[in-house]
Design an enzyme around this catalytic site. Structure first.
Site, short mmCIF file in Angstrom:
data_model
loop_
_atom_site.label_atom_id
_atom_site.label_comp_id
_atom_site.label_asym_id
_atom_site.label_seq_id
_atom_site.Cartn_x
_atom_site.Cartn_y
_atom_site.Cartn_z
CD GLU A 172 -2.37 -62.93 -75.87
OE1 GLU A 172 -2.35 -64.15 -75.48
OE2 GLU A 172 -1.59 -62.20 -76.29
CG ASN A 225 -4.19 -55.77 -75.56
OD1 ASN A 225 -4.02 -55.08 -76.33
ND2 ASN A 225 -3.35 -56.44 -75.08
CG HIS A 244 3.41 -58.75 -80.30
ND1 HIS A 244 4.41 -58.06 -79.69
CD2 HIS A 244 2.70 -58.94 -79.36
CE1 HIS A 244 4.16 -57.61 -78.54
NE2 HIS A 244 2.68 -58.38 -78.44
CD GLU A 280 0.80 -56.84 -75.50
OE1 GLU A 280 1.69 -57.68 -76.04
OE2 GLU A 280 -0.27 -56.97 -74.74
CG ASP A 302 7.07 -56.74 -80.64
OD1 ASP A 302 6.38 -57.15 -81.37
OD2 ASP A 302 7.70 -57.30 -79.50
C1 XIL Z 1 5.15 -61.05 -72.58
C2 XIL Z 1 6.48 -60.49 -71.89
O1 XIL Z 1 6.84 -59.44 -72.80
C3 XIL Z 1 7.46 -61.74 -71.76
O2 XIL Z 1 8.23 -61.01 -70.70
C4 XIL Z 1 6.63 -62.89 -70.83
O3 XIL Z 1 7.53 -63.84 -70.67
C5 XIL Z 1 5.46 -63.30 -71.66
O4 XIL Z 1 4.59 -62.09 -71.87
N1 XIL Z 1 0.90 -60.65 -75.28
C6 XIL Z 1 0.63 -59.99 -74.34
C7 XIL Z 1 1.96 -59.57 -73.50
O5 XIL Z 1 -0.59 -59.43 -73.89
O6 XIL Z 1 1.69 -59.70 -72.06
C8 XIL Z 1 3.10 -60.41 -73.55
O7 XIL Z 1 4.02 -60.16 -72.96
C9 XIL Z 1 3.19 -60.62 -75.19
C10 XIL Z 1 2.13 -61.11 -75.80
#
Ligand code: XIL
Length: 471
Positions: free
Chosen positions: A163, A205, A242, A271, A273
């Site tokens: 990020e 990422n 996400h 990641e 969802d």
């Molecule tokens: C999130 C986790 O799912 C949570 O449990 C935590 O509180 C915050 O981080 N981007 C990422 C992940 O790269 O590491 C994040 O995970 C979600 C967004």
């Protein structure tokens, strides 16, 4: 001609019509390895891909959770346990315990691990949040080196930097204490990671990089292009993915993944969802899977948790299993889409091939009279199934040789379960097979001979490493 898959499908279809069952059952059983996958990992493996999930160490005592995770997924990401604050809570003091719990659980169950994340503006330990400038640069590089070294050999891919770009239309880097150490902080982190664990794929990422039109997507693309042009060691780009109604799956997702892949990096959905429910959620999931499967270098998909109630966005019910562990419509659409197959991944699971990587390991060896040559062992892929793959090793005499032997080393949890065209012996671990010729091993200069074997991969698609000794 029909492929085994087509035969299987026909067999299954016909079996549904009862009267033909006995005849078709024989066909089905004759090609069991081509069966459509009944779990996400098996279905993804049909095209050489993995299917993963984020795991929280605190949930490893929950039997419903671990049962689903073990059955469905073969790539594991620690949801929080390998982040900077978890790994190095006090400066110079590393806490490996939670990260190890997850890595050990994964490996004991034959799964691979994505490391997440070595350097990030978020979830930094307090001591690091207060740092700036060259002291922070040193601390960050030290962190990358220590963590990647500790897990060396156990990580399929690392999110080296997470990020680092701004949202919105600027295409700029995100302002953070790491960015303020100098614009080259990202490549410095990648170089440190490569030195610490040369076998891991190294990924950048990020999120909101899914829509090809977005400035952030373009900015990351340009960075990766520049890194490839200048030889900065980057192997892959992770798309967090996400999604929700305000940030839906873009219609150009496939274009984005393909364009990145065309830069010469793997792409991974890291990641995933998607908030929502029912058929609309199922459709969006299907679209993401379809986009990945259409890109040869899209090597796998990870969802960000097991059940909706495990999600960091639990209210959005964004995952594939409900709170009770039941499969949702989204699960079925993902499984069905995976079973449609896709563009096969070339060399699945294998780190970016370089002359020193597994696959082709020329080993010049002094030879005895009358041979003047050494030999070279070269690996080539054979057929792949859900659970196993075939490989061929070609031995080439670089000068006349009177005999040869070749070692084939597979990585735990892989197992060699069959061989042909040679006489194998095994070391105590069972991981190293030494193959010798069944008859005379004499080869003229330039002559080649091949032997083959089958590897039960148990979720690890890495190619074996080879040596060749001439005599
Ligand atoms: C999130 C986790 O799912 C949570 O449990 C935590 O509180 C915050 O981080 N981007 C990422 C992940 O790269 O590491 C994040 O995970 C979600 C967004």
């Amino acid at each position: 001609m029909t492929t085994p898959r087509q035969r299987y499908r026909r067999g299954r279809l016909a079996a549904a019509f009862g009267g033909l069952a006995a005849a078709t059952l024989a066909v089905t059983l004759a090609v069991p390895a081509a069966a459509a996958g009944s779990t996400l990992q098996a279905a993804a493996a049909e095209s050489g891909r993995y299917f993963g999930t984020a795991i929280a160490a605190s949930r490893l005592n929950d039997g419903t959770y671990t049962t689903i995770a073990n059955r469905e997924f073969n790539m594991i990401t620690a949801e929080n346990e390998m982040k900077m604050d978890a790994m190095q809570p006090s400066r110079g003091q590393f806490n490996w315990s939670s990260g190890d719990r997850i890595v050990n659980w994964a490996r004991q169950n034959g799964k691979q691990v994505r490391g997440h994340a070595l350097a990030w503006h978020s979830q930094q330990p307090g001591w690091m949040q207060n740092m700036e400038g060259s002291a922070l640069r040193t601390a960050m590089l030290d962190h990358v080196t220590q963590v990647a070294s500790y897990y060396r050999g156990k990580i399929y891919a690392w999110d080296v930097v997470n990020e680092a770009f701004d949202d919105g239309s600027s295409g700029a880097r995100r302002n953070s204490n790491l960015q303020r150490t100098g614009n080259d902080w990202i490549e410095a982190a990648f170089r440190a990671a490569r030195a610490a664990d040369p076998g891991a794929k190294l990924c950048y990422n990020d999120y909101n990089t899914d829509n090809w039109q977005h400035a952030k997507t373009q900015a990351v693309y340009n960075m990766v292009k520049d890194f490839k042009a200048r030889g900065v060691p980057i192997d892959c780009v992770g798309f967090q993915a996400h999604f929700n109604s305000g940030n839906p799956v873009p219609s150009n997702y496939h274009t984005t993944l393909q364009n990145f892949a065309d830069l010469g990096v793997d792409v991974q959905i890291t990641e995933l969802d998607i908030e929502g429910s029912g058929s609309s959620q199922a459709q969006q999931y299907q679209g993401v899977v379809q986009a990945c499967l259409a890109v040869a270098r899209c090597t796998g998909i990870t969802v960000w948790g097991v059940r909706d109630t495990d999600s960091w966005r639990a209210n959005g019910t964004p995952l594939l299993f409900d709170g009770s562990g039941n499969k949702k419509a989204a699960y079925t659409s993902v499984l069905n889409q995976l079973n449609q197959g896709g563009t096969p991944v070339p060399n699945p699971g294998n780190p970016t091939p370089t002359p020193t990587q597994p696959g082709t390991t020329p080993t010049p060896t002094p030879t005895q009279n009358p041979g003047t040559g050494s030999c070279t062992a070269t690996y080539s892929e054979g057929q792949k199934w859900n659970d196993r793959f075939n490989g061929t090793v070609t031995i080439r005499a670089n000068g006349a040789i009177s005999g040869w032997s070749s070692t084939v080393t597979v990585r735990q949890p892989q197992r060699i379960i069959a061989t042909w065209n040679g006489s194998p012996t095994w070391d105590a671990s069972g991981n190293v097979m030494t193959m010798r010729p069944s008859g005379s091993g004499a080869l003229a200069a330039g002559q080649t001979v091949s032997f083959g074997f089958t590897v039960q991969h148990n979720g690890d698609w890495t190619w074996p490493t080879l040596t060749c000794s001439a005599s």
